[in-house]
Design a protein around this motif. Structure first.
Motif, PDB file in Angstrom:
ATOM      1  N   THR A  52       1.755  12.460  13.466  1.00  0.00           N
ATOM      2  CA  THR A  52       0.822  11.981  14.490  1.00  0.00           C
ATOM      3  C   THR A  52      -0.609  12.341  14.113  1.00  0.00           C
ATOM      4  O   THR A  52      -1.547  11.543  14.306  1.00  0.00           O
ATOM      5  N   ASP A  89      12.151  17.951  11.765  1.00  0.00           N
ATOM      6  CA  ASP A  89      11.742  16.756  12.508  1.00  0.00           C
ATOM      7  C   ASP A  89      10.614  17.082  13.481  1.00  0.00           C
ATOM      8  O   ASP A  89       9.668  16.290  13.628  1.00  0.00           O
ATOM      9  N   LYS A 134      13.261   8.646  22.382  1.00  0.00           N
ATOM     10  CA  LYS A 134      13.292   8.660  20.914  1.00  0.00           C
ATOM     11  C   LYS A 134      14.276   7.661  20.312  1.00  0.00           C
ATOM     12  O   LYS A 134      14.119   7.281  19.149  1.00  0.00           O
ATOM     13  N   PHE A 149       5.316  13.042  19.039  1.00  0.00           N
ATOM     14  CA  PHE A 149       5.967  14.286  19.434  1.00  0.00           C
ATOM     15  C   PHE A 149       5.869  14.508  20.934  1.00  0.00           C
ATOM     16  O   PHE A 149       4.978  13.968  21.603  1.00  0.00           O
ATOM     17  N   ARG A 192       7.069  15.191  13.068  1.00  0.00           N
ATOM     18  CA  ARG A 192       6.515  14.364  14.129  1.00  0.00           C
ATOM     19  C   ARG A 192       5.088  14.794  14.465  1.00  0.00           C
ATOM     20  O   ARG A 192       4.196  13.953  14.689  1.00  0.00           O
ATOM     21  N   GLN A 221       8.443   1.429  17.748  1.00  0.00           N
ATOM     22  CA  GLN A 221       7.922   2.143  18.910  1.00  0.00           C
ATOM     23  C   GLN A 221       7.604   1.151  20.021  1.00  0.00           C
ATOM     24  O   GLN A 221       6.836   0.211  19.832  1.00  0.00           O
ATOM     25  N   ASN A 259       7.762   7.537  17.749  1.00  0.00           N
ATOM     26  CA  ASN A 259       7.465   8.182  16.465  1.00  0.00           C
ATOM     27  C   ASN A 259       6.721   9.506  16.601  1.00  0.00           C
ATOM     28  O   ASN A 259       6.714  10.299  15.664  1.00  0.00           O
ATOM     29  N   TYR A 301       4.183   8.968   8.105  1.00  0.00           N
ATOM     30  CA  TYR A 301       5.424   9.734   7.917  1.00  0.00           C
ATOM     31  C   TYR A 301       5.611  10.149   6.465  1.00  0.00           C
ATOM     32  O   TYR A 301       6.113  11.246   6.174  1.00  0.00           O
ATOM     33  N   ASP A 358       9.489  19.016  21.201  1.00  0.00           N
ATOM     34  CA  ASP A 358       8.877  19.290  19.900  1.00  0.00           C
ATOM     35  C   ASP A 358       7.811  20.373  19.931  1.00  0.00           C
ATOM     36  O   ASP A 358       7.578  21.024  18.922  1.00  0.00           O
ATOM     37  N   ASN A 415      15.960  11.869  14.311  1.00  0.00           N
ATOM     38  CA  ASN A 415      14.816  12.147  13.457  1.00  0.00           C
ATOM     39  C   ASN A 415      13.863  10.959  13.455  1.00  0.00           C
ATOM     40  O   ASN A 415      14.294   9.806  13.398  1.00  0.00           O
ATOM     41  N   GLY A 416      12.587  11.256  13.532  1.00  0.00           N
ATOM     42  CA  GLY A 416      11.595  10.209  13.413  1.00  0.00           C
ATOM     43  C   GLY A 416      11.619   9.626  12.009  1.00  0.00           C
ATOM     44  O   GLY A 416      11.760  10.367  11.025  1.00  0.00           O
ATOM     45  N   TRP A 435       3.677   3.236  11.371  1.00  0.00           N
ATOM     46  CA  TRP A 435       3.716   4.686  11.185  1.00  0.00           C
ATOM     47  C   TRP A 435       4.250   5.096   9.811  1.00  0.00           C
ATOM     48  O   TRP A 435       4.311   6.290   9.486  1.00  0.00           O
TER      49      TRP A 435
END
Length: 799
Positions: free
Chosen positions: A342, A334, A276, A284, A338, A692, A282, A54, A304, A43-44, A50
């Protein structure tokens, strides 16, 4: 080679009943286990900068129904916009949807936009700031047109296969140069709030068998498998993606091919493991168009978003998979998080961000968003970008620059504007995009079969006009196209020069050639998505050069090339006094080459690939074919490892015609004063947290290298100082820094290179970490991969 790579021989397979000619491998299960399984999909968490995005995304996704979350994960058909991919809106929650759009050198399927230099041209410029500015201005146009995700930049293909049809979309045949310029592009584009889709992840190095096909027995032939070992993956093919992620890339596009016999868009090792987990991505992952081959499997492996639709594998079936437990709800959450994170990360929730596809009407006669205000600001970048990607590789007796010639003769089909130059919108498409369809019937009929290798080195030419961009989804059309002949005629008007031309395939103007001060021959080397090139030279163009040079003692050859182009038939011809690799300059092509030929601007480009003398010089000149017993599962074995392009030439002692990093100028430069710091008592492995781009201390600068570059000529010019490192146990040398500096005649400038831990490390396949070794590292600085006058030794001691 595939069998040897995995410790098997044909004899052993024969004993097992697998090597006999009549034995068919009819299931992909034969190969299972080669690409390691990495589950679950992580999971991000919103690392680094970020975190705020999130937090917002988690709150918004928590308000969504199962169907709303599901609908974020695949594209829908739309007749209101010509976006190549559309994610539907969730109006009750204020999410307007997303428009995904090509291309790598400008907005595709749109008018009132600019056509920028292509990826290979950016690579030839070796100019980081120019790559950034190009990305910034280009993304401004994407934003104005209502595009959320721009499908670029391209770092794969990376030129491993010399004849790959899409090499022109990528930056260079070197991971360091590709990564450095792609990172600048990402920063520039995302500075405008446009999400970049860095592609194609990963090992996508040929067009043959890129998609599943059906053979004459109505059997499915799967996509080619790029078989890449762990060390090569990290030190070569993953490298530029890692740079783009460190720069903040919000989207990664998975590729068509298989990697170690698992499709890229459902490969758990590359998506869950490398992307990932190891690199802490972070954002998709989106498929290349129609690149999805499973539903549940792809979701669990880390995919994703599916494009252009997901109805075949996802759609309502995906909600059922969630309900019956085949896919945990946490995976869908998730995926949705994601995507929305973004969107927030780029500030696309702002009321000032244009609505979806507002400037991308499905019908070209519909309302438009014109980017004229942006064009005025972008003009210097468009022109300078076109100029700097030209590479002068031969210039004897100072044939260039031209000095107010009285009679100038122009030859070649590449000198004039194409017969068609139209935006490739949904009502005016053609097979090769934007009017660059070669007129030869065999090319349009050629299919992805092995017969292509039997074709002669002809017919890879765009006979219908100058080549400013390649073909396929990476192409676009600008507001105009400056053709070379048009620009030369304008200069002739200013200088009172007589210009004569014959752009046919068989000119017969011997008297004109003899009387000319210079004969300019414009040829090209076409390439397009969907087809690999039939070679790196063609006899039609070579014959034209030979015919002109036989009579004209000052023949100057200009090649608009969408990839490596060999020049052995005329490189040493004494009447061929100058050769220019003009690459793909975009809309300002003619203006740029005229400025360079007359010396208004100076050449400063360098080759982003190696020009060899023979096909056999390259480790992977051709694409790979399906052979028994693997006809249904084509295999491409990257047995050369990290020794691609110049590193192969160095390792095998092969003399190139023109080496990687080579390029001439109208002035000369000298290097001196090399200084290198030492490293003592540093940890052998990184230990930092993962954000990242990987472990944060991988990016620590641990060595500084400086040198002085002096302009020893009489004309102002720019030099690209290049730093190469010989890492113990690695290639002879590999690029680890470059700095382009403009220096006035008689002046000098200091260049500085910062080497990170990653730059000096090798991938440890046992520890699964980057390893910084104790030992002596060779340091080289100069003007190309084989012109390195400054050398010293760097000593590193680890603990």
């Amino acid at each position: 080679m595939f069998l040897e790579k995995f410790g098997l021989t044909l004899a052993v397979l024969s004993l097992c009943g697998l090597g006999h000619a009549e034995t068919d491998i009819t299931s992909d299960t034969y190969f299972y286990g080669e690409s390691p399984a990495v589950y679950p999909s992580p999971n991000g968490t919103g690392t680094g900068d970020w975190a705020a995005a999130y937090k917002k995304a988690t709150a918004l996704v928590a308000q969504m129904t199962l169907e709303e979350k599901n609908n974020l994960t695949f594209g829908i058909d739309s007749t209101s916009t010509s976006c190549v991919g559309v994610i539907g809106a969730i109006e009750r929650l204020g999410f307007p949807g997303m428009c995904l759009q090509d291309a790598g050198n400008g907005v595709r399927m749109a008018d009132f936009v600019n056509s920028y230099p292509s990826g290979i041209h950016v690579g030839a410029s070796w100019n980081k700031s120019l790559a950034h500015d190009r990305g910034w201005h280009m993304a401004g146009e994407f934003r104005t047109k209502g595009v959320n995700v721009a499908l670029g930049p391209v770092v794969a293909p990376m030129g491993r296969t010399t004849t790959d049809g899409r090499n022109w979309e990528g930056v260079a045949s070197d991971p360091y140069l590709s990564g450095a310029l792609a990172a600048q592009t990402v920063e520039g584009m995302q500075g405008q709030g446009v999400i970049t889709s860095v592609k194609h992840f990963i090992g996508y190095e040929q067009e043959l068998y890129r998609n599943p096909t059906t053979n004459s027995d109505n059997q499915t032939v799967e996509s080619v498998s790029s078989n890449i070992d762990d060390k090569t993956m990290h030190e070569a093919y993953l490298w530029p993606f890692q740079d783009a992620l460190k720069a903040g890339a919000g989207n990664i596009m998975c590729s068509y091919n298989r990697i170690n016999n698992s499709y890229a868009c459902q490969n758990s090792k590359t998506l869950n493991g490398l992307l990932k987990t190891e690199l802490g991505f972070n954002g998709f992952v989106v498929t290349d168009w129609y690149g999805q081959h499973s539903g549940v499997g792809a979701a669990l492996a880390g995919l994703d978003m599916a494009m252009p639709t997901g109805e075949t594998f996802w759609g309502t079936s995906f909600t059922e998979a969630i309900k019956n437990g085949s896919v945990p709800l946490s995976r869908l959450d998730d995926m949705a998080t994601r995507i929305i994170a973004t969107w927030y990360q780029m500030g696309q929730d702002s009321s000032t961000y244009p609505s979806l596809g507002v400037g991308m009407p499905y019908n070209i006669s519909g309302p438009h968003k014109i980017v004229s205000a942006l064009t005025k600001e972008a003009k210097p970048t468009l022109f300078e970008g076109a100029v700097e990607g030209h590479v002068l590789v031969k210039n004897v007796n100072n044939s260039l620059p031209l000095k107010s010639p009285k009679l100038l003769s122009v030859f070649g089909w590449d000198a004039t504007a194409p017969s068609q130059y139209m935006p490739s919108n949904v009502l005016a498409t053609d097979a090769w995009e934007d009017g660059y369809e070669p007129v030869l019937s065999w090319l349009s009929a050629m299919s992805e079969t092995s017969e292509i290798i039997n074709e002669p080195y002809d017919f890879q030419v765009a006979f219908n006009g100058t080549l400013s961009v390649g073909g396929g989804s990476g192409a676009n059309a600008g507001p105009y196209l400056s053709a070379p002949l048009d620009a030369l005629q304008q200069r002739a008007y200013e200088d009172n020069t007589v210009v004569m031309w014959d752009t046919g395939a068989n000119p017969d103007l011997l008297g004109v050639m003899e009387a000319s001060d210079a004969c300019l021959v414009f040829i090209n080397a076409f390439a397009t998505e969907g087809l690999d090139r039939s070679g790196t030279y063609d006899s039609y163009s070579d014959a034209l050069v030979a015919k002109v040079a036989k009579t004209c003692p000052n023949t100057i050859v200009i090649i608009h090339n969408a990839g490596t182009r060999m020049v052995e038939s005329f490189a040493e011809n004494p009447n061929v006094t100058a050769i220019v690799f003009a690459h793909l300059p975009g809309q300002d092509s003619g203006r740029a080459i005229a400025s360079l030929l007359y010396g208004d601007d100076n050449f400063s480009g360098k080759l982003p690939y190696t020009v060899g003398k023979n096909e056999s010089d390259y480790p992977a000149y051709w694409h790979d074919y399906a052979v028994k017993p693997f006809e249904l599962f084509p295999q491409s074995n990257f047995t050369e490892g990290v020794l691609t392009d110049y590193k192969w030439f160095d390792a095998k002692g092969i003399a190139p015609r023109y080496e990687f990093g080579f390029g001439l100028s109208y002035t000369t430069f000298a290097f001196s004063g090399l200084k290198v710091s030492s490293v003592d008592g540093i940890a052998a492995y990184p230990s930092g947290v993962i954000e990242q781009g990987g472990q944060v201390d991988l990016w620590d600068s641990i060595v500084k290298v400086t040198a002085t570059v002096e302009n020893t000529g009489s004309k102002s010019g720019a030099e690209v100082a290049q730093l190469y490192v010989g890492i113990p146990g690695g290639p002879v040398r590999q690029l680890r820094g470059f700095d382009k500096v403009k220096i006035a005649a008689g002046k000098s400038a200091e260049v500085s290179f910062s080497l990170t831990r990653r730059d000096l490390s090798t991938w440890d396949v046992t520890a699964q970490k980057w390893h910084l070794q104790s030992g002596e590292y060779k340091i080289y600085v100069g003007s190309s991969s084989r012109d390195l006058p400054l050398t010293t030794t760097l000593k590193i001691t680890t603990n």
